[in-house]
Design an enzyme around this catalytic site. Structure first.
Site, PDB file in Angstrom:
ATOM      1  N   GLY A 141      40.756   4.030  25.568  1.00 44.04           N
ATOM      2  CA  GLY A 141      40.384   4.990  26.204  1.00 44.04           C
ATOM      3  C   GLY A 141      40.508   6.224  25.218  1.00 44.04           C
ATOM      4  O   GLY A 141      40.520   7.155  25.498  1.00 44.04           O
TER       5      GLY A 141
ATOM      6  N   ILE B 256      42.529  12.776  25.862  1.00 40.34           N
ATOM      7  CA  ILE B 256      43.684  12.474  25.238  1.00 40.34           C
ATOM      8  C   ILE B 256      43.642  11.475  24.052  1.00 40.34           C
ATOM      9  O   ILE B 256      44.153  11.407  22.811  1.00 40.34           O
ATOM     10  CB  ILE B 256      44.513  11.813  26.441  1.00 40.34           C
ATOM     11  CG1 ILE B 256      45.197  12.757  27.459  1.00 40.34           C
ATOM     12  CG2 ILE B 256      45.858  11.264  25.635  1.00 40.34           C
ATOM     13  CD1 ILE B 256      45.530  12.195  28.777  1.00 40.34           C
TER      14      ILE B 256
ATOM     15  N   HIS C 138      56.961  10.246  36.872  1.00 38.73           N
ATOM     16  CA  HIS C 138      56.150  11.252  36.186  1.00 38.73           C
ATOM     17  C   HIS C 138      55.074  12.024  36.856  1.00 38.73           C
ATOM     18  O   HIS C 138      53.914  12.433  36.614  1.00 38.73           O
ATOM     19  CB  HIS C 138      55.263  10.466  34.918  1.00 38.73           C
ATOM     20  CG  HIS C 138      54.294  11.032  34.236  1.00 38.73           C
ATOM     21  ND1 HIS C 138      54.866  12.284  33.067  1.00 38.73           N
ATOM     22  CD2 HIS C 138      53.167  11.208  33.784  1.00 38.73           C
ATOM     23  CE1 HIS C 138      53.851  12.764  32.678  1.00 38.73           C
ATOM     24  NE2 HIS C 138      52.755  11.900  32.863  1.00 38.73           N
TER      25      HIS C 138
END
Length: 312
Positions: A7, A12, A177
């Site tokens: 990714g 990110i 999370h």
């Protein structure tokens, strides 16, 4: 030491790759993979940075070339949150992406330590575990949900509120999370105390910090840069521990003894085989104990969703 970022063309992934190119130990290898055709170019771009870290980029459907020989795999692939979405809205798209990538890890580098960044982490880690288990290669000491963003946010917000240097504050964060499952243990910060109201408000701010960024970016994205920093911190800690450094402790979301839920974020001593020891969460304040008890139903439901996605 070889680290793969899956990714790597996303917000990110690019931030994470930049930090790793600059901070991995000399002689390390960094491989970048993304379905997007730009990925080899991201690697070329980063290759011009003068550090002794070899870098290669791969794109297309097949992540295998990026995964060959990897010691650590960090997965940030998937779609990001938009305003009005919470992390669980991402499940429908991201569950399939994580399943596919982890199947490739199981075949290509089954002994690698795997850090899952792709949300909803409470659920995607359970998906990864079930995929690895089906392939007969699951090691619960080598699969992590990366919750480090909750820790660095807690450190920042506590330091702001109490007039401390952010570098001197380290807040353990347990649970999961997303939303109410994120529980910063504010009572355990040495030399800092909070009123009940401060603790309640700060906990809420930490739990909702992701939404704060999504709204501030006004539809233009979610927390990518701070998440890149958090993932780099976790990945670099893991690399140091794998290389034999002693005393490396990070909080992450892992399978434990099931005392609270099958997967639970807690402080971990990292070592040459991943998790060396799951450390006790210590003594909680009344507010923290109540918050922990209240979140477990949500956390267990999130986990069940991931297990069912693979097993039904």
């Amino acid at each position: 030491m070889k680290v793969a970022v899956l990714g790597a063309a996303g917000g990110i992934g690019q931030a994470l790759a930049l930090l790793l190119k600059n901070q991995l130990p000399s002689g390390s290898e960094l491989s970048l993979y993304d379905i997007a055709p730009v990925t080899p170019g991201v690697a070329v771009d980063l290759s011009h940075i003068p550090t002794a870290v070899k870098i290669k980029g791969f794109s297309g459907e097949d992540a295998t070339p990026a995964l060959e020989g990897a010691d650590v795999v960090l997965i940030s692939a998937g779609v990001a949150r938009k305003p009005g979405m919470d992390r669980s809205d991402l499940f429908n798209v991201n569950a399939g992406i994580v399943k596919n990538l982890v199947q490739q890890i199981a075949k290509t580098c089954p002994k690698a330590c795997v850090g899952i960044i792709t949300n909803p982490v409470n659920t995607t880690v359970a998906i990864a575990a079930e995929v690895l288990k089906k392939a007969g290669v699951y090691d619960k000491n080598k699969l992590f949900g990366v919750t480090t963003l909750d820790i660095i946010r807690s450190n920042t917000f506590v330091a702001e509120l109490k007039g401390k240097l952010p570098t001197e504050v380290e807040v353990p964060v347990i649970g999961g999370h997303s939303g109410v499952t994120i529980l910063p243990l504010l009572s355990q910060i040495p030399g800092v105390s909070f009123t009940e109201q401060e603790a309640a408000e700060l906990t809420k701010r930490i739990q909702n910090a992701g939404t704060e960024v999504v709204e501030a970016k006004a539809g233009g994205g979610s927390a990518t840069l701070s998440m890149g920093q958090a993932a780099a911190r976790f990945g670099l800690s893991l690399v140091r521990a794998l290389q034999g450094e002693k005393g490396v402790v990070e909080c992450a979301y892992v399978e434990g003894d099931g005392q609270y839920a099958r997967f639970f974020s807690q402080p971990l001593l990292l070592g040459k085989n991943g998790v060396e020891e799951r450390k006790s969460i210590g003594t909680l304040s009344a507010f923290e104990q109540h918050s922990l008890d209240a979140m477990l139903y949500t956390l267990k439901k999130d986990i069940q969703l991931g297990e069912d996605f693979i097993n039904k």
